[in-house]
Scaffold this motif. Structure first.
Motif, mmCIF file in Angstrom:
data_model
loop_
_atom_site.group_PDB
_atom_site.id
_atom_site.type_symbol
_atom_site.label_atom_id
_atom_site.label_comp_id
_atom_site.label_asym_id
_atom_site.label_seq_id
_atom_site.Cartn_x
_atom_site.Cartn_y
_atom_site.Cartn_z
ATOM 1 N N PRO A 60 0.675 -1.295 0.020
ATOM 2 C CA PRO A 60 0.198 -0.405 0.120
ATOM 3 C C PRO A 60 0.886 1.462 0.263
ATOM 4 C CG PRO A 60 -1.155 -1.519 1.830
ATOM 5 C CD PRO A 60 0.305 -2.353 1.258
ATOM 6 N N ALA A 61 2.092 1.223 0.467
ATOM 7 C CA ALA A 61 3.284 2.669 0.474
ATOM 8 C C ALA A 61 3.672 2.891 -1.050
ATOM 9 C CB ALA A 61 4.118 2.211 2.395
ATOM 10 N N LEU A 62 3.707 1.796 -1.207
ATOM 11 C CA LEU A 62 4.427 1.960 -2.378
ATOM 12 C C LEU A 62 3.031 2.679 -3.076
ATOM 13 C CD1 LEU A 62 6.768 -1.235 -3.277
ATOM 14 C CD2 LEU A 62 7.310 1.165 -2.896
ATOM 15 N N ILE A 63 2.115 1.871 -3.542
ATOM 16 C CA ILE A 63 1.086 1.959 -4.462
ATOM 17 C C ILE A 63 0.300 3.682 -3.967
ATOM 18 C CG2 ILE A 63 -1.012 1.915 -5.197
ATOM 19 C CD1 ILE A 63 -1.146 -1.079 -4.761
ATOM 20 N N MET A 80 14.323 6.578 -6.587
ATOM 21 C CA MET A 80 15.630 6.366 -5.740
ATOM 22 C C MET A 80 15.400 5.826 -3.651
ATOM 23 S SD MET A 80 18.814 8.969 -4.726
ATOM 24 C CE MET A 80 18.674 8.951 -6.540
ATOM 25 N N ILE A 81 13.997 6.604 -4.132
ATOM 26 C CA ILE A 81 13.863 5.771 -2.375
ATOM 27 C C ILE A 81 12.980 4.398 -2.830
ATOM 28 C CG2 ILE A 81 12.170 6.685 -0.875
ATOM 29 C CD1 ILE A 81 12.683 9.314 -1.130
ATOM 30 N N VAL A 82 12.174 4.851 -4.137
ATOM 31 C CA VAL A 82 11.045 3.188 -3.741
ATOM 32 C C VAL A 82 12.179 2.071 -4.824
ATOM 33 C CG1 VAL A 82 10.182 2.036 -5.751
ATOM 34 C CG2 VAL A 82 9.595 4.387 -5.345
ATOM 35 N N VAL A 83 13.730 2.383 -5.339
ATOM 36 C CA VAL A 83 14.963 0.802 -5.336
ATOM 37 C C VAL A 83 15.708 0.632 -3.919
ATOM 38 C CG1 VAL A 83 16.522 1.259 -6.754
ATOM 39 C CG2 VAL A 83 15.494 2.112 -7.824
ATOM 40 N N SER A 84 15.565 1.973 -2.941
ATOM 41 C CA SER A 84 16.182 1.458 -2.174
ATOM 42 C C SER A 84 15.547 0.690 -1.254
ATOM 43 C CB SER A 84 16.744 2.664 -1.389
ATOM 44 O OG SER A 84 17.124 2.431 0.078
ATOM 45 N N MET A 217 4.057 5.948 4.094
ATOM 46 C CA MET A 217 4.249 4.943 5.146
ATOM 47 C C MET A 217 3.477 5.431 6.675
ATOM 48 S SD MET A 217 6.672 2.930 3.814
ATOM 49 C CE MET A 217 7.693 2.387 5.293
ATOM 50 N N VAL A 218 3.539 6.356 6.929
ATOM 51 C CA VAL A 218 2.693 6.839 8.217
ATOM 52 C C VAL A 218 1.571 6.940 8.068
ATOM 53 C CG1 VAL A 218 2.073 8.537 9.407
ATOM 54 C CG2 VAL A 218 4.162 8.521 8.286
#
Length: 336
Positions: A60-63, A80-84, A217-218
């Motif tokens: 859900p956070a990614l979507i 960059m954050i998604v890849v990490s 994320m929250v």
């Protein structure tokens, strides 16, 4: 601001829906947690609790982050954050899968776990180093100055990145501990990024995308606490703790705020530090006297408090309060 609020709501709602679907599925597949034999005795009753629950909030956070992100403008920070987050989360997923399939408390060997982490950290550090808006400088918290590391930026960031991700993993030892503490960290990063976006018009959309991811994320972790809080119905597993560590480190990387992590994520670093002290002192005393001695009753530090007679829920609450206080202190340097 409305876009950010909708991001939080969307991530929260998707996690609420996904939890009741995933938990029975994980039980059906017998993806139960194998408790470490030398762990606290009170944890033995948690044997068999579904693990790999990090998927419940990661998806859900990614979507939500991608759906509500400013995709029509600059989104390289978000990428960059998604890849990490995804990269480190994948390492955790493989580790979890081996644990549940072989029914043992240890999954990947230390070398099998560290090599892909170092490789991913190297890729991200070089990417950031060559990025025109990030470069080789780090912001020094509270002093409003930058520290340019030059080429040393790459190995330093690799060390911080791998250390942060594994510290996140070590903190995930009590019901709701990592999910609650990291939620406070992401709230802090969200507010800081909003402030930075207003102060940097040229990079505004990139920084707003970081705030969007933090908001996702929250919302997801807030909802996940419904399932992960004491008594936990599901554990996040390494897939969840590594995803959190990767996401937090990705945000620190693109905002050049890696030196702020020991403040807002002190709980994570204390977990690693206590573990290093415990192992180091045990080996030293065993070599000197033939009998290994321990500084703490058990490491990481939250288990020491637990074995000292403090109830699990009280330990978790204490960590929440300390994390919130330190995050408020960190915000003083950014929010006017």
């Amino acid at each position: 601001m409305q876009r950010l609020i909708w991001t939080i709501i969307a991530a929260f709602a998707m996690t609420v829906v996904l939890g009741p679907i995933m938990i029975p599925w994980l039980k059906k597949l017998k993806f139960g947690q194998t408790i470490y034999d030398l762990g606290p005795e009170s944890h033995k009753k948690k044997q068999g609790t579904p693990t790999m629950g990090g998927i419940i909030f990661a998806i859900p956070a990614l979507i939500a982050a991608v759906a509500f992100g400013y995709g029509d403008t600059r989104f390289d920070y978000l990428l960059m954050i998604v890849v990490s987050a995804l990269g480190f989360g994948l390492v955790g997923f493989v580790d979890d899968f081996i644990k549940v399939k072989l029914k043992r408390s240890l999954g990947l060997t230390p070398m099998q776990k560290i090599v892909p982490q170092v490789a991913l950290a190297a890729v991200l550090s070089v990417w950031a180093y060559r990025h025109p808006s990030i470069g080789s400088a780090l912001t020094v918290p509270f002093f409003n100055v930058e520290w340019n590391l030059g080429w040393l930026y790459i190995p330093v960031m690799m060390f911080i990145m791998v250390g942060t991700v594994n510290s996140s993993n070590l903190l995930d030892g009590l019901d709701g501990l990592l999910s609650g503490c990291s939620m406070i960290d992401f709230i802090t990063m969200m507010l800081i990024c909003l402030t930075m976006a207003e102060a940097d018009p040229a990079n505004r959309s990139n920084l707003l995308n970081v705030a969007i991811f933090a908001g996702a994320m929250v919302g997801a972790l807030m909802s996940f606490l419904r399932f992960n809080g004491y008594p936990a119905r599901v554990f996040m597993g390494d897939v969840g703790s590594f995803f959190i560590g990767g996401a937090l480190m990705g945000m620190a990387l693109v905002t050049r705020l890696s030196l702020l992590l020991p403040v807002i994520a002190l709980a994570m670093f204390l977990s690693s530090l206590s573990d290093i002290i415990q192992v180091g002192y045990f080996k030293y005393t065993k070599r000197k006297t033939g009998t290994g001695k321990r500084v703490f009753k058990m490491a990481p530090l939250h288990h020491h408090f637990e074995l000292s007679g403090m109830p699990e829920t009280r330990v978790v609450t204490m960590y929440y309060v300390v994390t919130a206080a330190l995050c408020l202190l960190a915000l003083l340097g950014f929010v006017a």
